[in-house]
Design an enzyme around this catalytic site. Structure first.
Site, PDB file in Angstrom:
ATOM      1  N   GLU A   1     -17.994  -4.224  24.066  1.00  0.00           N
ATOM      2  CA  GLU A   1     -17.154  -5.425  24.174  1.00  0.00           C
ATOM      3  C   GLU A   1     -15.957  -5.385  23.222  1.00  0.00           C
ATOM      4  OE1 GLU A   1     -20.434  -5.510  23.607  1.00  0.00           O
ATOM      5  OE2 GLU A   1     -21.306  -6.363  25.430  1.00  0.00           O
TER       6      GLU A   1
ATOM      7  N   HIS B   1      -4.179   3.026  -3.451  1.00  0.00           N
ATOM      8  CA  HIS B   1      -4.352   2.497  -2.094  1.00  0.00           C
ATOM      9  C   HIS B   1      -3.547   1.215  -1.867  1.00  0.00           C
ATOM     10  CE1 HIS B   1      -6.224   0.759   1.487  1.00  0.00           C
ATOM     11  NE2 HIS B   1      -6.273  -0.357   0.781  1.00  0.00           N
TER      12      HIS B   1
ATOM     13  N   HIS C   1       0.836  -1.202   0.000  1.00  0.00           N
ATOM     14  CA  HIS C   1       0.000   0.000   0.000  1.00  0.00           C
ATOM     15  C   HIS C   1       0.874   1.256   0.000  1.00  0.00           C
ATOM     16  CE1 HIS C   1      -2.274  -3.343   1.691  1.00  0.00           C
ATOM     17  NE2 HIS C   1      -3.374  -2.729   1.297  1.00  0.00           N
TER      18      HIS C   1
ATOM     19  N   HIS D   1     -29.048 -15.892  24.333  1.00  0.00           N
ATOM     20  CA  HIS D   1     -28.050 -15.747  25.387  1.00  0.00           C
ATOM     21  C   HIS D   1     -27.336 -17.055  25.724  1.00  0.00           C
ATOM     22  CE1 HIS D   1     -29.704 -11.825  25.719  1.00  0.00           C
ATOM     23  NE2 HIS D   1     -29.067 -11.526  26.841  1.00  0.00           N
TER      24      HIS D   1
HETATM   25  C1  LIG Z   1     -11.496  -4.648   9.696  1.00  0.00           C
HETATM   26  C2  LIG Z   1     -10.947  -4.502   8.328  1.00  0.00           C
HETATM   27  N1  LIG Z   1     -11.773  -4.529   7.276  1.00  0.00           N
HETATM   28  C3  LIG Z   1     -11.277  -4.444   6.015  1.00  0.00           C
HETATM   29  C4  LIG Z   1      -9.939  -4.337   5.804  1.00  0.00           C
HETATM   30  C5  LIG Z   1      -9.385  -4.298   4.373  1.00  0.00           C
HETATM   31  N2  LIG Z   1      -8.896  -2.946   4.090  1.00  0.00           N
HETATM   32  C6  LIG Z   1      -7.607  -2.634   4.225  1.00  0.00           C
HETATM   33  S1  LIG Z   1      -7.296  -1.035   3.921  1.00  0.00           S
HETATM   34  C7  LIG Z   1      -8.913  -0.727   3.554  1.00  0.00           C
HETATM   35  C8  LIG Z   1      -9.352   0.642   3.142  1.00  0.00           C
HETATM   36  C9  LIG Z   1      -8.942   1.621   4.144  1.00  0.00           C
HETATM   37  O1  LIG Z   1      -9.170   2.908   3.727  1.00  0.00           O
HETATM   38  P1  LIG Z   1      -8.378   4.055   4.460  1.00  0.00           P
HETATM   39  O2  LIG Z   1      -8.315   3.791   5.883  1.00  0.00           O
HETATM   40  O3  LIG Z   1      -8.996   5.328   4.048  1.00  0.00           O
HETATM   41  O4  LIG Z   1      -6.917   3.920   3.905  1.00  0.00           O
HETATM   42  P2  LIG Z   1      -6.305   4.644   2.618  1.00  0.00           P
HETATM   43  O5  LIG Z   1      -6.991   4.046   1.411  1.00  0.00           O
HETATM   44  O6  LIG Z   1      -6.583   6.075   2.743  1.00  0.00           O
HETATM   45  O7  LIG Z   1      -4.880   4.278   2.664  1.00  0.00           O
HETATM   46  C10 LIG Z   1      -9.659  -1.886   3.709  1.00  0.00           C
HETATM   47  C11 LIG Z   1     -11.124  -1.961   3.462  1.00  0.00           C
HETATM   48  C12 LIG Z   1      -9.110  -4.318   6.925  1.00  0.00           C
HETATM   49  N3  LIG Z   1      -7.790  -4.241   6.828  1.00  0.00           N
HETATM   50  N4  LIG Z   1      -9.630  -4.386   8.171  1.00  0.00           N
END
Ligand SMILES: Cc1ncc(C[n+]2csc(CCOP(=O)(O)OP(=O)(O)O)c2C)c(N)n1
Ligand SMILES: [Mg+2]
Length: 692
Positions: free
Chosen positions: A433, A281, A32, A494
């Protein structure tokens, strides 16, 4: 703090972070690049001018914590760890002197055994304060770190040493972290607790994987955080080092609330065709785009992994020098503290080395045999209090179920943690939680002994954080009560069914479901000795008999995960009855009936599969002789996984559906947890074994 005057060297360092990140992702052909490129000036300003961190000693207890909650931007952190020359530290907490992230590791980003794995991993790369990647977790970890920091500050403060512990916690997050529910839980808790030592930095680049955030996210984030009780400030241009420095100074001057810095930034800043697009990204920019971006930065276009002259030196003279002075001064203060308060200093040392105090288990109660018995949650509450009395840095609480889970610390001086009383040891997580789990991880990362509780059914709400406790090898203790259809009238919403199996499926998590009060005490004793492993205690709401240990075996075997509780006179059983928790009493009753009928049976109490699996084969085969294939397991939970112990030919009495709302006495009939059913299954097993 002096004004951050921008120099060419500042810009050179910022661009080195960017180009290292671009080059590493390109070389790995995965990763990334966009977020590190956009965030480089933000991280640079923080690390170089503000973060109190000594690269030579990255585990100095009073260091500021830096959490990269947007874990996919890992190259940002690896670039910083490399450029500042952070040293590696061994598991035994000794500095090793080698760099934590040599340039070679950066070149091998995302390759097997590289110190630069895809997402930052605590315990693998020194200087990584927590494992991140599942979005939002790092933010909640940072709340736990800040909270435990406040507690340590209050607990260890003495006249003349009011600020012995005063570290700050910074967390960088993106749109993804902001969207995840856990960030709202964690922000709400942090605001309520007025954690002024906490600063979140929001990379407001309007881009996620599927495109512009206009697709999904139109929150007014500033208003949201003001509503949570935070101080909110804004930097309109991520490249403006002066404005960034001003924002950090605002944070430092804000003593009554946590601070959110919203930074408007550009993903893949400087890449002419990819900037501000989701294409930047999560994939390499491509060689051509990299050349164009380098041209934009005034960088040699063909150079790869270039660290220009002066960059290492600039970090060394900036953060390095400042960090070392702060670190040395702090250790000098600790020497003075030790001279005046040797006991407290010793406590602090043990805390930081995950050791227990002498005599920590001396008050664990002994429970007398009692047919009417006691709920294991009640026994747990007594044992927890007996232990916590003697472990001053043990603290925790519940997600609003303290009175039910019996996790309240009731002894004199335990106190309630609050904004006004940060020395209290009873935490109130509220009905949060997921954040609770991640906050517990953050607390464990600053080394207090943390526990948290809820109903077993709601362990699902905390599961992503529990998984990370295990991945990070943190000794967090989860207390999960109301562990089965024993909940009765509350009904299937539950009544846990698959939760125990799911927890057992997490590598490295020890799950313990003790059978009676005595086993509960032994379970706590075993769990306290796990210094690099989380544990889940699974406990009943309803009373269960306390076994007569003069008649049956002692509970010492709990530490080995499973043990022979009752056996045939000659120790050569024809059938094995395996049970956990509340069903051990049932197995014992069946055993008595079978014995009366002349059947040679053995009862194995099996509180923890994981502890048992860790035993040498000799012990395991002694408990479960391979030749005895007539086997019955009894557990009021999903039967998933029991074939591992009963084999293909054995029988498992357990749950194969959701439960139902009714008094327990009706439920045990409906779902087949009766003495008759166990006896019948045992006899059928013996008949079958004879036919084989
Ligand atoms: C809980 C979770 N859901 C999905 C992902 C997959 N994922 C990794 S980065 C991302 C997008 C994140 O967007 P942002 O925080 O705005 O990062 P940017 O594109 O700006 O680097 C996703 C959906 C993850 N790592 N964790
Ligand atoms: Mg984004």
């Amino acid at each position: 703090m002096s004004i951050a005057v921008r120099t060419d060297l500042d810009q050179l360092c910022v661009n080195t972070i960017r180009t290292l990140s671009m080059d590493a992702v390109q070389a790995a052909n995965s990763g990334h690049p966009g977020a590190p490129m956009g965030l480089a000036p933000v991280a640079y300003c923080l690390w170089q001018k503000f973060l109190r961190f000594d690269p030579q000693d990255p585990i100095w207890p009073n260091r500021d914590r830096f959490v990269l909650s947007a874990g996919h931007a890992s190259m940002l952190l690896y670039s910083l760890l490399h450029l500042t020359g952070v040293k590696a530290v061994s598991k035994e907490y000794e500095a090793l002197g080698e760099p934590s992230v040599p340039l070679d590791a950066v070149k091998k980003f995302r390759q097997l055994d590289s110190r630069c794995p895809g997402h930052p991993e605590y315990r693998w790369t020194s200087g990584v304060e927590t494992t991140t990647g599942p979005l939002g977790q790092g933010l909640a970890n940072s709340v736990g770190m800040a909270l435990a920091g406040r507690w340590q500050a209050a607990h260890y403060a003495r006249p003349g040493f009011a600020d012995l512990i005063d570290f700050n916690v910074y967390a960088v997050c993106g749109d993804g972290c902001m969207m995840e529910g856990i960030s709202a839980e964690a922000a709400s808790l942090a605001g309520h607790l007025k954690l002024a030592n906490l600063c979140w930095i929001y990379d407001n680049n309007h881009v996620t994987i599927e495109g512009n955030t206009a697709l999904t996210f139109t929150d007014d984030v500033a208003t949201r955080f003001i509503g949570h009780g935070w101080n909110v400030t804004r930097v309109g241009d991520a490249n403006d080092l002066e404005m960034l420095a001003r924002a950090f100074r605002t944070f430092l001057a804000t003593r009554d609330r946590p601070t959110l810095i919203i930074v408007d930034s550009h993903i893949a800043y400087g890449a002419p065709n990819k900037q501000d697009t989701s294409g930047a990204h999560g994939e390499p920019l491509g060689e051509d785009e990299i050349r164009l971006a380098k041209r934009h930065y005034g960088w040699p276009e063909e150079a790869k992994f270039l660290v220009p002259e002066g960059v290492y030196e600039h970090f060394r003279d900036g953060m390095g020098k400042r960090g070392k002075e702060l670190r040395d001064a702090w250790f000098a203060r600790v020497q003075e503290y030790r001279a005046q308060y040797p006991e407290l200093a010793d406590e602090f040392y043990r805390l930081h080395h995950r050791q227990l105090p002498e005599g920590w288990d001396r008050d664990i109660p002994k429970f007398a045999a009692d047919a009417k018995g006691m709920a294991t949650r009640d026994a747990s509450g007594k044992v927890l209090n007996a232990i916590a009395t003697n472990v001053p840095w043990m603290m925790g609480g519940s997600a609003d179920l303290g009175p039910s889970c019996k996790t309240r610390l009731t002894f004199d001086g335990a106190g309630e943690f609050s904004a006004e009383n940060p020395g209290g040891r009873n935490l109130h997580f509220g009905i949060r939680e997921h954040a609770m789990g991640a906050v517990l991880n953050g607390m464990a990362l600053v080394k207090v002994r943390a526990f948290g509780s809820t109903f077993l059914i709601f362990s699902d709400y905390a599961k992503p954080a529990i998984r990370l406790s295990a991945l990070m090898e943190l000794p967090v203790i989860y207390v999960f009560t109301h562990d089965s259809i024993g909940v009765g009238e509350d009904g299937p919403t539950h009544q846990p069914v698959e939760q125990v199996a799911a927890l057992r499926g997490i590598p490295g998590l020890s799950v313990l479901r003790p059978a009676d009060a005595v086993e509960t005490a032994e379970a706590w004793r075993a769990v306290m000795k796990l210094h690099h492993q989380p544990a889940a205690l699974v406990l009943t709401r309803q009373a269960v008999p306390i076994f007569d240990r003069t008649k049956y075996a002692s509970a010492d075997g709990v530490a080995r995960g499973a043990y022979v509780l009752a056996d045939t006179a000659d120790g050569k059983p024809d059938v094995l009855l395996l049970a956990t928790g509340s069903e051990v009493a049932l197995a014992l009753e069946a055993f008595e009936n079978l014995t009366a009928d002349g059947v040679k049976a053995r009862v194995v109490s099996m509180p923890s599969w994981e502890l048992f699996d860790d035993q040498p084969a000799e012990y395991r085969e002694g408990v479960l002789p391979p030749t005895v294939r007539a086997r019955v397991s009894v557990e009021q939970a999903s039967t998933f996984g029991w074939s591992k112990y009963v084999g293909d030919t054995g029988h498992s009495i357990g749950m194969r559906s959701f439960g139902a709302s009714a008094p327990l006495k009706h439920l045990v009939q409906k779902f087949g947890f009766t003495v008759g059913a166990v006896v019948e299954a045992a006899q059928e097993q013996i008949r079958r074994a004879k036919r084989r």
